[in-house]
Each structure stands twice: as C-alpha cells, then as structure tokens.
Design a protein around this motif. Structure first.
Motif, PDB file in Angstrom:
ATOM      1  N   ILE A 183      38.363  56.268  74.537  1.00  0.00           N
ATOM      2  CA  ILE A 183      38.806  55.615  75.776  1.00  0.00           C
ATOM      3  C   ILE A 183      37.700  54.739  76.357  1.00  0.00           C
ATOM      4  O   ILE A 183      37.938  53.600  76.767  1.00  0.00           O
ATOM      5  N   SER A 184      36.497  55.287  76.393  1.00  0.00           N
ATOM      6  CA  SER A 184      35.382  54.500  76.925  1.00  0.00           C
ATOM      7  C   SER A 184      34.071  54.970  76.317  1.00  0.00           C
ATOM      8  O   SER A 184      33.979  56.077  75.775  1.00  0.00           O
ATOM      9  N   ILE A 185      33.073  54.103  76.408  1.00  0.00           N
ATOM     10  CA  ILE A 185      31.740  54.409  75.879  1.00  0.00           C
ATOM     11  C   ILE A 185      30.724  54.011  76.939  1.00  0.00           C
ATOM     12  O   ILE A 185      30.719  52.864  77.396  1.00  0.00           O
ATOM     13  N   ASP A 186      29.907  54.964  77.340  1.00  0.00           N
ATOM     14  CA  ASP A 186      28.895  54.720  78.376  1.00  0.00           C
ATOM     15  C   ASP A 186      29.522  54.093  79.623  1.00  0.00           C
ATOM     16  O   ASP A 186      28.951  53.180  80.246  1.00  0.00           O
ATOM     17  N   VAL A 190      37.110  50.829  76.427  1.00  0.00           N
ATOM     18  CA  VAL A 190      37.327  50.161  75.139  1.00  0.00           C
ATOM     19  C   VAL A 190      38.354  49.049  75.294  1.00  0.00           C
ATOM     20  O   VAL A 190      38.231  47.970  74.721  1.00  0.00           O
ATOM     21  N   SER A 191      39.351  49.296  76.116  1.00  0.00           N
ATOM     22  CA  SER A 191      40.465  48.336  76.198  1.00  0.00           C
ATOM     23  C   SER A 191      40.018  46.966  76.703  1.00  0.00           C
ATOM     24  O   SER A 191      40.395  45.942  76.130  1.00  0.00           O
ATOM     25  N   HIS A 192      39.201  46.941  77.760  1.00  0.00           N
ATOM     26  CA  HIS A 192      38.849  45.640  78.341  1.00  0.00           C
ATOM     27  C   HIS A 192      37.348  45.470  78.603  1.00  0.00           C
ATOM     28  O   HIS A 192      36.939  44.465  79.186  1.00  0.00           O
ATOM     29  N   SER A 210      21.586  58.475  72.330  1.00  0.00           N
ATOM     30  CA  SER A 210      22.662  59.236  72.972  1.00  0.00           C
ATOM     31  C   SER A 210      23.609  58.298  73.709  1.00  0.00           C
ATOM     32  O   SER A 210      23.165  57.411  74.452  1.00  0.00           O
ATOM     33  N   HIS A 211      24.886  58.495  73.485  1.00  0.00           N
ATOM     34  CA  HIS A 211      25.888  57.699  74.186  1.00  0.00           C
ATOM     35  C   HIS A 211      27.026  58.606  74.622  1.00  0.00           C
ATOM     36  O   HIS A 211      27.394  59.549  73.910  1.00  0.00           O
ATOM     37  N   SER A 212      27.572  58.281  75.770  1.00  0.00           N
ATOM     38  CA  SER A 212      28.641  59.087  76.341  1.00  0.00           C
ATOM     39  C   SER A 212      30.004  58.516  75.932  1.00  0.00           C
ATOM     40  O   SER A 212      30.269  57.326  76.125  1.00  0.00           O
ATOM     41  N   PHE A 213      30.838  59.355  75.376  1.00  0.00           N
ATOM     42  CA  PHE A 213      32.168  58.930  74.921  1.00  0.00           C
ATOM     43  C   PHE A 213      33.232  59.702  75.680  1.00  0.00           C
ATOM     44  O   PHE A 213      33.164  60.931  75.788  1.00  0.00           O
ATOM     45  N   VAL A 214      34.213  58.980  76.181  1.00  0.00           N
ATOM     46  CA  VAL A 214      35.420  59.636  76.698  1.00  0.00           C
ATOM     47  C   VAL A 214      36.467  59.557  75.594  1.00  0.00           C
ATOM     48  O   VAL A 214      36.786  58.470  75.102  1.00  0.00           O
ATOM     49  N   ILE A 215      36.939  60.722  75.223  1.00  0.00           N
ATOM     50  CA  ILE A 215      37.831  60.848  74.062  1.00  0.00           C
ATOM     51  C   ILE A 215      39.157  61.458  74.516  1.00  0.00           C
ATOM     52  O   ILE A 215      39.171  62.364  75.363  1.00  0.00           O
ATOM     53  N   ARG A 216      40.228  60.971  73.956  1.00  0.00           N
ATOM     54  CA  ARG A 216      41.499  61.689  74.122  1.00  0.00           C
ATOM     55  C   ARG A 216      41.919  62.194  72.741  1.00  0.00           C
ATOM     56  O   ARG A 216      42.242  61.416  71.845  1.00  0.00           O
TER      57      ARG A 216
END
Lengths: 504, 126
Positions: A183-186, A190-192, A210-216
């Motif tokens: 869904i998003s990174i840091d 991702v979409s826009h 290290s990177h923060s990922f929001v995952i579904r």
C-alpha cells in the motif's frame, strides 16, 4: 572441439539475446577518419569510421574514446543500425545533426511497422548506461527483501502485488506472501506517491537499509505495517519441484522463474533427476514469471524434457539480415551440460516425454519462448495453459559506444521447422495451427493461491486438461469469471534489482 | 664432516621443496567468512575482471569451492524489460596448495595467492 566451442559461443550470444560484446571492438581507431561534411540521405559510411568519437570521452583507460561530438555519435548509430538492424530497410534516415542527444537519435532508428495484432514490431529497442549494464555479481545474489512484485500499472494509480517470495528472505520472515498488496512505503502511497521515494524503498542498493511498508495481506480486511531491512538475497531459479498424483498418473510440477542465473543449470539437472526417479508420466513446466536468460540452459532443458527424440535435432536457428547471412547458424539440442554451474560435459538426464504442459503469461519471454518453439519444432506436443506469452523471437548483441550500451534487434530465431514469427506471442488456443496458436487453455494468473497449490487457476487448469483432455468450462479469456479479485490478475512482473522501476 | 652435512641438509630442503611443489592445488573451502577475508577476495575478483563494486555473498566459498560471477540482470518499466540478458559467467575456484590458499580464474587459469587466509581441502566437487 573448435566446432563445439563455436556453437557454444553462439548459444551464449543468444543467451543474452545479446551476449555482450560491449567492449570497444575497434582497437585500432587511432587515426580517426574525417567525418562527412554533410549528411547525404541514403549514403552510409562504415560505422567504424565514427565509433568511439564521443561528446564526453571517458577517461577510463579501458576505453578508447576520442574527442568528438553528439553528431559523431549519431553518425555511428546511423551506420551501425544500417549494418546490423534486422529490418534495416525499414529504418528512417534522419540527419544525425538534427538531434542533440544520441539516445534520442537512437530512439528514432527503428521500424515503425506493426505486427498482425497492431503492436509495434520492434518493442525491444533501448539503451542502458554502460557502467550499469556491466555491473557484475555472484550468480543469483542481489540486495532486496526477497519478494517479486507485479506492477499492475506502472503509472498512477499504481498497484503493486507480490507474486512470489524467495525462501529465507526478509519477506518470508515477515510472512509476506503471494497476493499481498504493497500500500505504501516510508509513508509514500504506491498508488500516487513520488516515484523516487518508492524506488528508494523498493529497490535498496545496500544491505541493512530499513524501510517501512504498509501491506495488505491476501484476504485481510486491514493493513499492517512492517519494517523490512534489506538483505542479501539468493535467487532460487527452480522454485518448485514436486510430484502430484492424479489417478494413476504422476505429474511433475516444476516452477522455473528464470533462465538468467547460471545456477539454474545445476538446479534443473537435479530437478530432472528427481522427477525421473519418481517415474513421472506428465510434466507441468511453470514458466509464467520466466522472462528468459541463458538460451543454452533452455536448450538443455529441452533435451531433458524430450530425451532421445531430440538427439541431433535442431534446437534453433539464428537468422540475421541479408548483409550478415554468413553469420546465420543452427544449433542442436545439447546432450551434455555446457558447464555454467554444472560440471561441463555431464550427460543430461532425460525424461523422454512426448508432450509437456507449459504455464505462461505475458512475462513468459525470450528463452522461455525459444523452448516452446524448439519443442514444437521437433514435434514434442506443447500444451499452453495461461495467457499469451510476451512475443520476443529476437536477439541482439549489445554494443557500447561512448558510455551508452545500445540494444537494437539484429537477428531472429526459428525452430527446426523454420518457424519463428511469434512477435505477438504464443497464444493458448483450441487448436494448434503450427505457428503462433498453441493447443491449450486461456486462464489468467491467480494470485489468490500459492504456486503449487493444486487449486491455483493455471495449475488447476493444466491438471484438469491432463485428466480430461480438454479445457475446463470458463477458462477462455472471455468467459472467465474469477471468484476472487486476485484470481485473474494481469500485470508486469518486475524484479528487485537496483534500477528505478516506478514511473512518476 | 661439516661439508657433507651441509650438502645433505641442502638436499633435504630441496627434496622437501620439490615434494611440496609437486602437490597439485586442490579444491578448498574458506575456514572463516570474515569481512577481511571476503574483502580481500572481492578485490582479487575485481582485479581479475577489471571491474568494481562487485557483489559477493557472505557465504562465499563456505559450501562450494566454485564462485560464479555473472552480469546482474536488469529490469525496468522505464525501458522494456531486458530479460536477464547475460554474458557467459566467469568461474573462480578456491584452491589450496603448498603456497596457501589460491583463487583461480577457470577460463584464463590465472591464479592469485591469498594473504593470511586459511582454507581447508574439500573433495568430490567441481
């Protein structure tokens, strides 16, 4: 011995669909020939007259760059293209002085013809920074998180889905699996979101980032946040190798995700030995994410599938333009390993199958398509399950000039029957027309199930066909009504190499 | 008396050298994958291939004596995918000889002696 070496050289060249004669070939260009004072349409001087004359000569002593201009570089592109391009007679002739960038000039020097389906005939015309292109690494080793994503759309609104993960990787440690959406990174969606920020997160250049990922996750109703630390990833070309029992049949299921890693050679030999020891009756070869690589490994796999029926027969031909027809060559199915990772000269194990099921989608390309074509060329029945393949029966020898490596189509491949016109890909069809339509079933990729799960759409369709000799109802493209949103997914698979992949 | 002894000693030393020199290098594994060891090997490989910033694994020569070097596959949606176009890989082997641990480039058979790196013999591997 010389003949074998020559043949091997050709195969490796093809591998590449461009082996990589990227070093400067003209070592004797110390007496630059004066460039033409004026462009004359249709008049082409030899490309060697212009090579290595650079607007920005490299100081590295391994190159022999001379001071020149962009126009010099363009003259070289023009002449080299006219000498080597497969369809040189379809090239536009553009004044080299009219374009201020060599890369922009090169972009224009390709055919504008289209295929039968209306796609551009030449979809493989590009350049790469030479230093990037020459970057080497230990076979199969990269930096990343161990997931491969499919970008359903590269420009906003983007959607990035995991298609498979490498074992023992940060992705698997964090239970990220096939079908999950990033869904998003840091904090950047991702979409826009900003492409540079997404690229920096998706494709780390060093371990320990290290990177923060929001995952579904698949079937999840909410998102979760994980911090992934980039690590050394070992790519495993033979991703699955298992035997499925169905009635009185033993069906080998082999997932090969790339021909592009030398370790694939030994892994395929091991996998084939395993399948042979289990006396399989059928083989389902999953090439849906296999974009190609070493052609010689695909030729070896052809031998391992077909067995003795391939002995002495032609695997493929390389056909250049009519100025270079002396370089055309045909090459056989090999009987022994070439030695990319296996011991050279090892006899290849043979399954000796009269037919093979190949699972495919648009990412199935190049060496994977050569294999399909070559097997059909010696009358091994190929049943194609999935989607139309990419359509790349072409190859090239990449060439460096002034720091840019140019890829222009220079030859096409053909099988033992002389067929090689599959620029629109191989199409699963009700009947096999002997050319681009291959007997099989159309069904979309199914990210809702793990690879190897017998209910995953593409594999399930192959298993059904093995049992019933026909496609299950609803597997044609028009009739398919997937039960799960991700059970019929299309997109472009990209791999986590340190190259910018997200478009703004 | 002194002179014959000296000659004998010299013969013994020479014989020993000859005996050692006759031992062909054999495939080996690293005893330790320390950063210093890996860095030294990386520099050797880079020198052999005339390149820089080579990516090697942390498990180099731990389970196999063979190191395969190939061009990194590149993919991009900014350009059409490159389909893992690859040159013929370079093969390097870790060997142990009387000189110590060596790296040999299989294609050219050039060898480099590693400094202060220990390795152990392995067998049955190519």
């Amino acid at each position: 011995m010389m003949k074998i070496l020559a043949l091997a050289s050709v195969l490796l060249l093809l591998t590449a669909c461009g082996g990589s004669n990227i070093s400067n070939n003209n070592r004797f260009n110390n007496n630059p020939t004066p460039q033409p004072t004026a462009w004359v349409a249709g008049q082409y001087d030899p490309s060697r007259n212009f090579e290595n004359r650079c607007a920005a000569p490299r100081s590295n002593s391994s190159y022999e760059d001379l001071a020149g201009t962009v126009t010099d570089e363009n003259y070289w592109i023009r002449s080299w293209s006219h000498e080597t391009y497969l369809w040189y007679s379809e090239l536009p002739d553009i004044n080299p002085a009219s374009t201020a960038s060599a890369i922009d000039y090169f972009e224009q020097l390709k055919t504008s013809a289209t295929t039968g389906s209306g796609k551009p005939k030449d979809r493989f015309h590009y350049t790469w920074n030479t230093e990037q292109y020459k970057q080497l690494s230990e076979s199969g080793i990269s930096v990343g998180y161990g997931f491969t994503i499919s970008l359903v759309q590269s420009s906003p609104p983007r959607k990035a889905l995991i298609v498979f993960t490498e074992p023992n990787s940060p992705a698997t440690t964090h239970n990220i699996s096939r079908g999950a959406e990033i869904i998003s990174i840091d904090g950047v969606t991702v979409s826009h979101g900003d492409a540079d920020a997404l690229n920096a997160g998706l494709f780390p250049s060093t371990t320990g980032e290290s990177h923060s990922f929001v995952i579904r996750d698949l079937n999840a109703s909410s998102n979760r946040t994980v911090t992934l630390q980039s690590a050394e990833i070992t790519e495993v070309p033979v991703y699955k190798n298992q035997v499925i029992s169905q009635g009185n049949k033993k069906i080998g299921y082999l997932v090969l995700n790339t021909f592009g890693v030398a370790t694939a050679e030994q892994q395929l030999i091991d996998a084939t030995n395993n399948l042979k020891s289990q006396n399989i009756n059928e083989l389902v070869l999953d090439l849906r994410y296999n974009g190609g690589g070493y052609l010689i490994i695909s030729a070896e796999l052809g031998t391992m599938i077909a067995g003795d029926s391939a002995a002495g027969k032609v695997y493929g031909e390389v056909i250049h333009n009519d100025k270079r027809s002396m370089e055309n060559i045909s090459y056989p199915f090999p009987s022994t390993a070439y030695g990319l990772s296996a011991t050279a000269g090892t006899a290849l194990p043979k399954l000796g199958l009269a037919r093979v099921y190949i699972l495919a989608r648009d990412d199935t390309a190049s060496a994977s398509e050569y294999l399909i074509n070559a097997l059909r060329g010696i009358d091994v029945e190929v049943i194609l399950i999935g989607e139309t393949t990419h359509g790349k029966p072409y190859g090239f020898v990449p060439r460096d000039n002034c720091g840019t490596t140019y890829f222009t189509i220079q030859f096409k491949g053909a099988n033992a029957k002389g067929f090689g016109d599959y620029a629109d890909g191989f199409i699963p069809a009700a009947t096999d027309n002997g050319t681009d339509q291959v007997h099989g079933c159309q069904v979309a990729d199914d990210l809702s199930k793990a690879l190897g799960n017998e209910s995953e759409n593409i594999l399930a369709t192959a298993l059904y066909h093995i049992q019933h000799g026909s496609c299950p109802a609803g597997t044609t493209a028009s009739a398919n009504k997937p039960a799960h949103p991700l059970s019929a997914m299309r997109g472009t698979v990209i791999r986590p190499y340190p190259i910018g992949l997200i478009l703004p | 008396m002194r002179r014959p002894a000296l000659v004998l000693a010299l013969i013994a030393v020479l014989a020993g050298c000859q005996s050692q020199a006759q031992q062909p290098p054999a495939l080996a594994l690293l005893t330790e994958q320390s950063q210093a060891n890996l860095e030294q090997i990386r520099l050797v490989i880079e020198e052999a291939l005339g390149t820089q910033n080579m990516r090697l694994s942390q498990s180099l020569f731990k389970e196999t004596s063979l190191l395969i070097i190939e061009r990194q596959a590149l993919r991009s949606i900014a350009n059409p995918p490159l389909f893992s176009e690859t040159e013929f890989p370079n093969h390097f082997m870790l060997l142990k000889s009387s000189q110590g641990c060596l790296i040999e480039h299989r294609q050219s058979q050039r060898q480099w002696v590693l400094e202060n790196i220990d390795c152990i013999l392995t067998s049955g591997e190519d």
